[in-house]
Design a protein around this motif. Structure first.
Motif, mmCIF file in Angstrom:
data_model
loop_
_atom_site.group_PDB
_atom_site.id
_atom_site.type_symbol
_atom_site.label_atom_id
_atom_site.label_comp_id
_atom_site.label_asym_id
_atom_site.label_seq_id
_atom_site.Cartn_x
_atom_site.Cartn_y
_atom_site.Cartn_z
ATOM 1 N N LEU A 1 -7.891 -3.916 -4.551
ATOM 2 C CA LEU A 1 -6.909 -4.872 -4.044
ATOM 3 C C LEU A 1 -5.732 -4.077 -3.478
ATOM 4 O O LEU A 1 -5.286 -3.116 -4.096
ATOM 5 C CB LEU A 1 -6.449 -5.778 -5.181
ATOM 6 C CG LEU A 1 -5.264 -6.744 -5.004
ATOM 7 C CD1 LEU A 1 -5.346 -7.829 -6.079
ATOM 8 C CD2 LEU A 1 -3.902 -6.061 -5.115
ATOM 9 N N THR A 2 -5.233 -4.471 -2.331
ATOM 10 C CA THR A 2 -4.076 -3.801 -1.729
ATOM 11 C C THR A 2 -2.834 -4.660 -1.910
ATOM 12 O O THR A 2 -2.833 -5.842 -1.525
ATOM 13 C CB THR A 2 -4.305 -3.547 -0.231
ATOM 14 O OG1 THR A 2 -5.468 -2.743 -0.055
ATOM 15 C CG2 THR A 2 -3.108 -2.825 0.388
ATOM 16 N N TYR A 3 -1.775 -4.080 -2.469
ATOM 17 C CA TYR A 3 -0.513 -4.823 -2.608
ATOM 18 C C TYR A 3 0.258 -4.665 -1.299
ATOM 19 O O TYR A 3 1.022 -3.722 -1.107
ATOM 20 C CB TYR A 3 0.297 -4.305 -3.800
ATOM 21 C CG TYR A 3 1.473 -5.196 -4.125
ATOM 22 C CD1 TYR A 3 1.271 -6.463 -4.661
ATOM 23 C CD2 TYR A 3 2.777 -4.799 -3.874
ATOM 24 C CE1 TYR A 3 2.341 -7.301 -4.942
ATOM 25 C CE2 TYR A 3 3.854 -5.630 -4.152
ATOM 26 C CZ TYR A 3 3.621 -6.881 -4.690
ATOM 27 O OH TYR A 3 4.687 -7.715 -4.957
ATOM 28 N N GLN A 4 0.062 -5.615 -0.393
ATOM 29 C CA GLN A 4 0.554 -5.500 0.976
ATOM 30 C C GLN A 4 2.075 -5.419 1.120
ATOM 31 O O GLN A 4 2.562 -4.776 2.065
ATOM 32 C CB GLN A 4 -0.009 -6.632 1.819
ATOM 33 C CG GLN A 4 -1.518 -6.524 2.006
ATOM 34 C CD GLN A 4 -2.116 -7.712 2.728
ATOM 35 O OE1 GLN A 4 -1.422 -8.643 3.113
ATOM 36 N NE2 GLN A 4 -3.428 -7.687 2.902
ATOM 37 N N PRO A 5 2.886 -6.033 0.252
ATOM 38 C CA PRO A 5 4.337 -5.898 0.418
ATOM 39 C C PRO A 5 4.833 -4.459 0.366
ATOM 40 O O PRO A 5 5.945 -4.174 0.832
ATOM 41 C CB PRO A 5 4.892 -6.714 -0.756
ATOM 42 C CG PRO A 5 3.854 -7.756 -1.006
ATOM 43 C CD PRO A 5 2.548 -7.050 -0.774
ATOM 44 N N PHE A 6 4.023 -3.556 -0.185
ATOM 45 C CA PHE A 6 4.440 -2.157 -0.265
ATOM 46 C C PHE A 6 3.953 -1.305 0.906
ATOM 47 O O PHE A 6 4.255 -0.111 0.963
ATOM 48 C CB PHE A 6 3.948 -1.528 -1.569
ATOM 49 C CG PHE A 6 4.856 -1.778 -2.744
ATOM 50 C CD1 PHE A 6 6.217 -1.968 -2.574
ATOM 51 C CD2 PHE A 6 4.342 -1.816 -4.031
ATOM 52 C CE1 PHE A 6 7.053 -2.192 -3.660
ATOM 53 C CE2 PHE A 6 5.169 -2.038 -5.130
ATOM 54 C CZ PHE A 6 6.530 -2.226 -4.950
ATOM 55 N N LEU A 7 3.228 -1.884 1.851
ATOM 56 C CA LEU A 7 2.718 -1.083 2.964
ATOM 57 C C LEU A 7 3.839 -0.432 3.781
ATOM 58 O O LEU A 7 3.705 0.735 4.180
ATOM 59 C CB LEU A 7 1.814 -1.934 3.856
ATOM 60 C CG LEU A 7 0.493 -2.391 3.216
ATOM 61 C CD1 LEU A 7 -0.343 -3.169 4.229
ATOM 62 C CD2 LEU A 7 -0.298 -1.205 2.672
ATOM 63 N N PRO A 8 4.963 -1.134 4.055
ATOM 64 C CA PRO A 8 6.045 -0.449 4.777
ATOM 65 C C PRO A 8 6.572 0.781 4.034
ATOM 66 O O PRO A 8 6.943 1.786 4.666
ATOM 67 C CB PRO A 8 7.122 -1.539 4.896
ATOM 68 C CG PRO A 8 6.352 -2.818 4.911
ATOM 69 C CD PRO A 8 5.231 -2.585 3.920
ATOM 70 N N GLU A 9 6.610 0.729 2.703
ATOM 71 C CA GLU A 9 7.091 1.887 1.954
ATOM 72 C C GLU A 9 6.062 3.012 1.936
ATOM 73 O O GLU A 9 6.413 4.180 1.803
ATOM 74 C CB GLU A 9 7.480 1.480 0.526
ATOM 75 C CG GLU A 9 8.756 0.652 0.462
ATOM 76 C CD GLU A 9 9.533 0.854 -0.829
ATOM 77 O OE1 GLU A 9 9.653 2.014 -1.277
ATOM 78 O OE2 GLU A 9 10.016 -0.142 -1.387
ATOM 79 N N VAL A 10 4.788 2.670 2.071
ATOM 80 C CA VAL A 10 3.763 3.698 2.224
ATOM 81 C C VAL A 10 3.955 4.403 3.564
ATOM 82 O O VAL A 10 3.862 5.629 3.665
ATOM 83 C CB VAL A 10 2.344 3.096 2.134
ATOM 84 C CG1 VAL A 10 1.287 4.136 2.496
ATOM 85 C CG2 VAL A 10 2.097 2.572 0.724
ATOM 86 N N VAL A 11 4.242 3.626 4.609
ATOM 87 C CA VAL A 11 4.521 4.209 5.924
ATOM 88 C C VAL A 11 5.689 5.185 5.830
ATOM 89 O O VAL A 11 5.663 6.270 6.415
ATOM 90 C CB VAL A 11 4.846 3.093 6.951
ATOM 91 C CG1 VAL A 11 5.362 3.700 8.255
ATOM 92 C CG2 VAL A 11 3.616 2.243 7.214
ATOM 93 N N ALA A 12 6.709 4.814 5.080
ATOM 94 C CA ALA A 12 7.911 5.644 4.966
ATOM 95 C C ALA A 12 7.747 6.815 4.007
ATOM 96 O O ALA A 12 8.622 7.667 3.932
ATOM 97 C CB ALA A 12 9.086 4.782 4.524
ATOM 98 N N GLY A 13 6.644 6.849 3.256
ATOM 99 C CA GLY A 13 6.451 7.925 2.299
ATOM 100 C C GLY A 13 7.197 7.721 0.998
ATOM 101 O O GLY A 13 7.323 8.654 0.197
ATOM 102 N N SER A 14 7.707 6.511 0.758
ATOM 103 C CA SER A 14 8.424 6.230 -0.489
ATOM 104 C C SER A 14 7.466 5.950 -1.632
ATOM 105 O O SER A 14 7.855 6.029 -2.801
ATOM 106 C CB SER A 14 9.354 5.025 -0.306
ATOM 107 O OG SER A 14 10.350 5.313 0.659
ATOM 108 N N ILE A 15 6.213 5.577 -1.316
ATOM 109 C CA ILE A 15 5.205 5.304 -2.331
ATOM 110 C C ILE A 15 3.910 5.998 -1.924
ATOM 111 O O ILE A 15 3.522 5.958 -0.753
ATOM 112 C CB ILE A 15 4.939 3.787 -2.483
ATOM 113 C CG1 ILE A 15 6.223 3.045 -2.861
ATOM 114 C CG2 ILE A 15 3.868 3.523 -3.533
ATOM 115 C CD1 ILE A 15 6.044 1.542 -2.989
ATOM 116 N N GLU A 16 3.254 6.627 -2.874
ATOM 117 C CA GLU A 16 1.952 7.240 -2.645
ATOM 118 C C GLU A 16 0.931 6.146 -2.340
ATOM 119 O O GLU A 16 0.870 5.120 -3.023
ATOM 120 C CB GLU A 16 1.534 8.026 -3.894
ATOM 121 C CG GLU A 16 0.071 8.369 -4.001
ATOM 122 C CD GLU A 16 -0.415 9.278 -2.887
ATOM 123 O OE1 GLU A 16 -1.569 9.111 -2.450
ATOM 124 O OE2 GLU A 16 0.372 10.148 -2.461
ATOM 125 N N ALA A 17 0.124 6.368 -1.310
ATOM 126 C CA ALA A 17 -0.807 5.338 -0.837
ATOM 127 C C ALA A 17 -1.733 4.829 -1.942
ATOM 128 O O ALA A 17 -1.966 3.622 -2.067
ATOM 129 C CB ALA A 17 -1.622 5.875 0.334
#
Length: 439
Positions: free
Chosen positions: A40-56
């Protein structure tokens, strides 16, 4: 035993299966969940994955790790014949096969909705999957590396121009996070100045973020403008052929990174079923999450999440239906499990009712907005609220801890700036130097 088939392992499907394991008695029902992806992908965090704030990897939740007794099938349902209560399933390496069920739960989610604009299908990238978020991040980092080696000119400017199409929550969040990332990265590229980088968001409507008040949306526009990110309102994308952006205003420029966030639509797979659909291709639902055909309940068929048209009994939904977001999908999945168990036991079924808890968005490190009715909070406090809410909403405690741990590590060690673009062709190095038999 009654057989329950869940089609889709996103928020609604995953939580339906997860809660069924809790509510069902031993041998009370057999549950199977089918999804092409094993997580399951937690989509609200995708922008932070783009920014490198969260490990994919930290924003995806493994199906098999957390569903102990559910039969997890990593494949896809291609057809549902509900009259015969049969689904056709395709699994890599096997011929398509049919599976019987007593109850089907369709939670296949949504996909990016695009329009036949020249170049979009070939050049743009969406923001619905973790793979897309990682690719956007890799492209940004790789483009900066390439631009650092080039003299000033059109080729360099193209590499340093970034475009987002769509001014809803997803578009504004990823746009702001991309701007935040590039601003941070410039310290490592002394020959690239802030003025060399260009950010454009294209929105066809006269405002952004319809989920918040006009005043709050204007504050976001002002904040983005101060950070060197331009928003084009009342503007349509006319063409993106070969990366050349042409706007309805007559403006034109080139970009190597074009992110499409201009809406979603119900998974088109549902057209391969005999379940009733509305004019937007969503499965028509009763407030109890049972599929409904007109005013008649379709026995044994259930639906929830972005693929469904569930009436919003709170009165706050667009067009009278629940909007497609995680807030509804998670809660619908949990109620779905309760209603399924109640149906099996001949007990009462409840209608879905949920009042909007407000909207919160992260706009880069230290910047956020929160809106609940007339209450608006902006800036650092809203950013902490965004991280707090979504950090706790992330499914499973082991994932919550990984996300919070990553934020702490980034605060101490600063964000990671490594691009692993080579994953697109992982065998290239091996193939280049591998010894081959002589002819």
């Amino acid at each position: 035993m009654p057989k329950i088939l869940i089609v889709g392992g996103g928020y609604a499907g995953f939580y339906t299966a997860f809660k069924l394991e809790k509510y069902l008695g031993k041998n009370e029902a057999e549950v199977t969940m089918v999804d092409p992806l094993p997580y399951l992908t937690y989509q609200p965090f995708l922008p932070e994955v783009v920014a490198g704030s969260i490990e994919a990897r930290h924003v995806v939740t493994s199906h098999r790790r957390h569903l102990k007794s559910t039969n997890v099938v990593t494949g896809k349902v291609t057809n549902i014949d509900h009259k015969k209560k049969t689904a056709t399933i395709e699994v890599p390496g096997l011929k398509p096969y049919k599976q019987k069920y007593d109850h089907v739960v369709v939670t296949a989610g949504a996909v990016s909705r695009t329009f036949p604009i020249p170049g979009v299908a070939d050049e743009a990238i969406g923001l619905k999957t973790i793979e897309e978020a990682v690719e956007i991040r890799n492209r940004i980092l790789t483009n900066l590396d390439k631009a650092a080696n080039l003299p000033e000119g059109p080729a360099r400017q193209r590499l340093l121009t970034f475009v987002v199409v769509g001014g809803g929550f997803a578009g504004i969040e990823v746009f702001a996070e991309m701007r935040s990332l590039v601003s941070y990265l410039l310290r490592y590229y002394p020959n690239i100045t802030f003025e060399d980088t260009h950010f454009h968001l294209i929105e066809a409507m006269g405002r952004i973020m319809p989920e918040v008040s006009l005043e709050t949306s204007q504050w976001v526009l002002k904040n983005l403008d101060q950070r060197g990110a331009k928003v084009h309102l009342n503007t349509q994308l006319q063409s993106a052929t070969k990366g050349k952006i042409e706007l309805s205003t007559g403006e034109s420029f080139e970009s190597d990174v074009i992110v499409w966030t201009a809406g979603v639509m119900a998974n088109p797979f549902v057209r391969n079923t005999d379940l009733p659909l509305d004019e937007r291709g969503r499965i028509t639902a009763h407030p109890s999450l049972r599929v409904v055909d007109g005013e008649n309940i379709v026995e044994g068929a259930w639906t929830a999440g972005d693929v469904s048209a569930v009436p919003d009994l709170s009165g706050g939904g667009v067009g009278g239906f629940c909007v497609p977001n995680a807030q509804h999908a998670v809660r619908q999945g949990k109620l779905m499990a309760k209603n399924l168990v109640a149906a099996l036991r001949g007990e009462g079924i409840k209608d879905y009712y949920h009042e909007n808890m407000g909207a919160v968005a992260g706009l880069g490190i230290g910047v956020g907005v929160f809106q609940y009715k007339k209450l608006a909070i902006k800036g650092l406090i809203a950013w902490f609220m965004h991280r707090g809410y979504h950090g706790l909403a992330m499914p499973m405690w082991e994932r919550k801890l990984r996300v919070f741990g990553g934020w702490v590590a980034n605060f101490v060690l600063r964000r990671d700036i490594v691009s692993i673009e080579a994953t697109k062709n992982p065998r290239l190095a091996f193939e280049t130097y591998a010894s081959r038999p002589k002819k």
